[in-house]
Design a protein around this motif. Structure first.
Motif, PDB file in Angstrom:
ATOM      1  N   ASP A 173       9.337  38.456  43.340  1.00  7.15           N
ATOM      2  CA  ASP A 173      10.267  39.077  44.154  1.00  7.15           C
ATOM      3  C   ASP A 173       9.539  39.454  45.475  1.00  7.15           C
ATOM      4  OD1 ASP A 173      12.364  38.444  42.560  1.00  7.15           O
ATOM      5  OD2 ASP A 173      12.972  40.566  42.539  1.00  7.15           O
ATOM      6  N   ARG A 174       8.142  40.020  45.239  1.00  2.41           N
ATOM      7  CA  ARG A 174       7.460  40.438  46.400  1.00  2.41           C
ATOM      8  C   ARG A 174       7.108  39.126  47.471  1.00  2.41           C
ATOM      9  NH1 ARG A 174       4.803  45.517  46.653  1.00  2.41           N
ATOM     10  NH2 ARG A 174       5.177  46.646  44.709  1.00  2.41           N
ATOM     11  N   ILE A 175       6.884  38.178  46.547  1.00  2.46           N
ATOM     12  CA  ILE A 175       6.509  36.692  47.623  1.00  2.46           C
ATOM     13  C   ILE A 175       7.765  36.405  48.375  1.00  2.46           C
ATOM     14  CG2 ILE A 175       5.909  34.371  47.110  1.00  2.46           C
ATOM     15  CD1 ILE A 175       4.087  35.286  44.714  1.00  2.46           C
ATOM     16  N   GLU A 176       9.023  36.241  47.475  1.00  2.00           N
ATOM     17  CA  GLU A 176       9.993  35.836  48.181  1.00  2.00           C
ATOM     18  C   GLU A 176      10.538  36.843  49.364  1.00  2.00           C
ATOM     19  OE1 GLU A 176      13.813  33.902  49.065  1.00  2.00           O
ATOM     20  OE2 GLU A 176      11.720  33.122  48.314  1.00  2.00           O
ATOM     21  N   ASN A 177      10.235  38.153  49.052  1.00  2.00           N
ATOM     22  CA  ASN A 177      10.535  39.014  50.313  1.00  2.00           C
ATOM     23  C   ASN A 177       9.892  38.673  51.451  1.00  2.00           C
ATOM     24  OD1 ASN A 177      11.659  41.576  51.138  1.00  2.00           O
ATOM     25  ND2 ASN A 177       9.553  42.418  50.943  1.00  2.00           N
ATOM     26  N   ILE A 178       8.497  38.612  51.280  1.00  2.00           N
ATOM     27  CA  ILE A 178       7.922  38.242  52.631  1.00  2.00           C
ATOM     28  C   ILE A 178       8.072  36.718  53.209  1.00  2.00           C
ATOM     29  CG2 ILE A 178       5.603  37.986  53.156  1.00  2.00           C
ATOM     30  CD1 ILE A 178       6.300  40.815  52.639  1.00  2.00           C
ATOM     31  N   ARG A 179       8.544  35.708  52.154  1.00  2.00           N
ATOM     32  CA  ARG A 179       8.792  34.461  52.714  1.00  2.00           C
ATOM     33  C   ARG A 179      10.076  34.719  53.553  1.00  2.00           C
ATOM     34  NH1 ARG A 179      12.207  30.660  52.489  1.00  2.00           N
ATOM     35  NH2 ARG A 179      13.491  31.660  51.204  1.00  2.00           N
ATOM     36  N   ARG A 180      10.923  35.333  53.079  1.00  2.00           N
ATOM     37  CA  ARG A 180      12.308  35.535  53.946  1.00  2.00           C
ATOM     38  C   ARG A 180      12.003  36.264  55.298  1.00  2.00           C
ATOM     39  NH1 ARG A 180      16.670  37.494  49.446  1.00  2.00           N
ATOM     40  NH2 ARG A 180      16.595  35.860  47.843  1.00  2.00           N
ATOM     41  N   VAL A 181      11.384  37.377  55.138  1.00  2.00           N
ATOM     42  CA  VAL A 181      11.104  38.301  56.534  1.00  2.00           C
ATOM     43  C   VAL A 181      10.246  37.298  57.373  1.00  2.00           C
ATOM     44  CG1 VAL A 181       9.840  40.171  57.204  1.00  2.00           C
ATOM     45  CG2 VAL A 181      11.198  40.251  55.176  1.00  2.00           C
ATOM     46  N   GLY A 182       9.409  36.381  56.765  1.00  2.00           N
ATOM     47  CA  GLY A 182       8.666  35.649  57.593  1.00  2.00           C
ATOM     48  C   GLY A 182       9.474  34.684  58.677  1.00  2.00           C
ATOM     49  N   GLU A 183      10.576  34.010  57.619  1.00  2.00           N
ATOM     50  CA  GLU A 183      11.422  33.121  58.454  1.00  2.00           C
ATOM     51  C   GLU A 183      12.335  33.948  59.321  1.00  2.00           C
ATOM     52  OE1 GLU A 183      11.849  30.004  58.363  1.00  2.00           O
ATOM     53  OE2 GLU A 183      10.326  29.589  56.517  1.00  2.00           O
ATOM     54  N   VAL A 184      12.789  35.174  59.017  1.00  2.00           N
ATOM     55  CA  VAL A 184      13.494  35.892  60.111  1.00  2.00           C
ATOM     56  C   VAL A 184      12.585  36.215  61.215  1.00  2.00           C
ATOM     57  CG1 VAL A 184      14.609  38.111  60.371  1.00  2.00           C
ATOM     58  CG2 VAL A 184      15.023  36.914  58.265  1.00  2.00           C
ATOM     59  N   ALA A 185      11.366  36.684  61.004  1.00  2.00           N
ATOM     60  CA  ALA A 185      10.590  36.839  62.285  1.00  2.00           C
ATOM     61  C   ALA A 185      10.547  35.825  63.085  1.00  2.00           C
ATOM     62  CB  ALA A 185       9.259  37.306  61.502  1.00  2.00           C
ATOM     63  N   LYS A 186      10.231  34.591  62.525  1.00  2.00           N
ATOM     64  CA  LYS A 186      10.242  33.318  63.257  1.00  2.00           C
ATOM     65  C   LYS A 186      11.387  33.120  64.150  1.00  2.00           C
ATOM     66  CE  LYS A 186       9.586  28.337  62.640  1.00  2.00           C
ATOM     67  NZ  LYS A 186       9.515  27.193  61.756  1.00  2.00           N
ATOM     68  N   LEU A 187      12.551  33.498  63.534  1.00  2.00           N
ATOM     69  CA  LEU A 187      13.811  33.287  64.435  1.00  2.00           C
ATOM     70  C   LEU A 187      13.671  34.122  65.755  1.00  2.00           C
ATOM     71  CD1 LEU A 187      16.554  33.158  61.574  1.00  2.00           C
ATOM     72  CD2 LEU A 187      15.754  31.099  63.112  1.00  2.00           C
ATOM     73  N   PHE A 188      13.148  35.452  65.446  1.00  2.00           N
ATOM     74  CA  PHE A 188      13.137  36.484  66.462  1.00  2.00           C
ATOM     75  C   PHE A 188      12.422  35.979  67.454  1.00  2.00           C
ATOM     76  CE2 PHE A 188      15.203  39.798  63.757  1.00  2.00           C
ATOM     77  CZ  PHE A 188      15.779  40.537  64.774  1.00  2.00           C
ATOM     78  N   VAL A 189      11.178  35.478  66.991  1.00  2.00           N
ATOM     79  CA  VAL A 189      10.257  34.918  68.190  1.00  2.00           C
ATOM     80  C   VAL A 189      10.819  33.815  68.813  1.00  2.00           C
ATOM     81  CG1 VAL A 189       8.039  33.584  68.432  1.00  2.00           C
ATOM     82  CG2 VAL A 189       8.123  35.619  66.849  1.00  2.00           C
ATOM     83  N   ASP A 190      11.475  32.895  68.100  1.00  2.00           N
ATOM     84  CA  ASP A 190      12.379  31.824  68.778  1.00  2.00           C
ATOM     85  C   ASP A 190      13.181  32.366  69.941  1.00  2.00           C
ATOM     86  OD1 ASP A 190      12.622  28.891  69.093  1.00  2.00           O
ATOM     87  OD2 ASP A 190      14.889  29.497  68.375  1.00  2.00           O
ATOM     88  N   SER A 191      13.963  33.532  69.692  1.00  2.00           N
ATOM     89  CA  SER A 191      14.870  34.022  70.546  1.00  2.00           C
ATOM     90  C   SER A 191      14.150  34.916  71.910  1.00  2.00           C
ATOM     91  CB  SER A 191      15.640  35.058  69.896  1.00  2.00           C
ATOM     92  OG  SER A 191      14.905  36.347  69.464  1.00  2.00           O
TER      93      SER A 191
END
Length: 198
Positions: A79-97
């Motif tokens: 679950d910790r691994i998945e938590n970080i994976r999801r947050v990484g993807e969200v952070a990438k969207l923020f950077v793209d914005s």
């Protein structure tokens, strides 16, 4: 629907367009460290300082994200691994914005942090180690979690019965024992300037 049936839809407005509009580059600042090290406090002070400079920024906080997007995840290793994976993807969207995004997550495993780094261009991701010894974090214990972990009320707690792997080569290390929150945030601002983010 499987991945093979998905096609990336290109955006009309690009990341560079948004950065130009904002007047600065975007990046992800990945703050990692023990619970109680000061990640969220430093991230929020940094957010305040960037806002005062009229820069576009946002904080993704571990506890906050777990109350929404990641509410279905616990604290097992998977679950910790998945938590970080999801947050990484969200952070990438923020950077793209076009936004400077700060993430305040323990993110205990180096492998997971490295995988998040791979989502970004080299000049868009910075791992920042919020360096505070476990014994100091435990004396702070702002949420009372260390005491609960010591009492056996919660399990898989980082530093007690779950490991933390300090960054092997962070882009920046912030000492929250000898420096104030304001000083720590200023140090990150100075770092961003040297990286030509603004």
């Amino acid at each position: 629907m499987t991945q093979q049936n998905l096609i990336w839809h290109p955006a009309t407005i690009t990341k560079k367009d948004r950065q130009k509009l904002n007047g600065h580059k975007s990046c992800a600042l990945w703050l990692t460290g023990y619970s109680g090290s000061g990640k969220s406090t430093v991230a929020n002070e940094l957010d305040r300082q960037l806002h005062a400079m009229e820069l576009q920024s946002y904080v993704l906080d571990g506890d906050n994200v777990r109350q929404g997007l990641n509410r279905d995840l616990g604290f097992s290793q998977n679950d910790r691994i998945e938590n970080i994976r999801r947050v990484g993807e969200v952070a990438k969207l923020f950077v793209d914005s076009g936004v400077i995004v700060m993430t305040a997550f323990i993110s205990p495993y180096q492998k997971d942090r490295n995988q998040v780094r791979e989502l970004f261009d080299a000049d868009e991701f910075f791992e920042i180690y919020i360096d505070c010894p476990l014994e100091v974090c435990e004396t702070r214990d702002p949420k009372g979690l260390y005491q609960k972990a010591r009492n056996g009320e919660i399990c898989d707690f980082t530093g007690i019965d779950s490991p933390y792997e300090p960054p092997s080569s962070p882009d920046l290390t912030i000492d929250t024992v000898n420096f104030s929150v304001n000083e720590a945030a200023k140090e990150i601002v100075a770092f961003l300037k040297t990286e030509n983010i603004f």
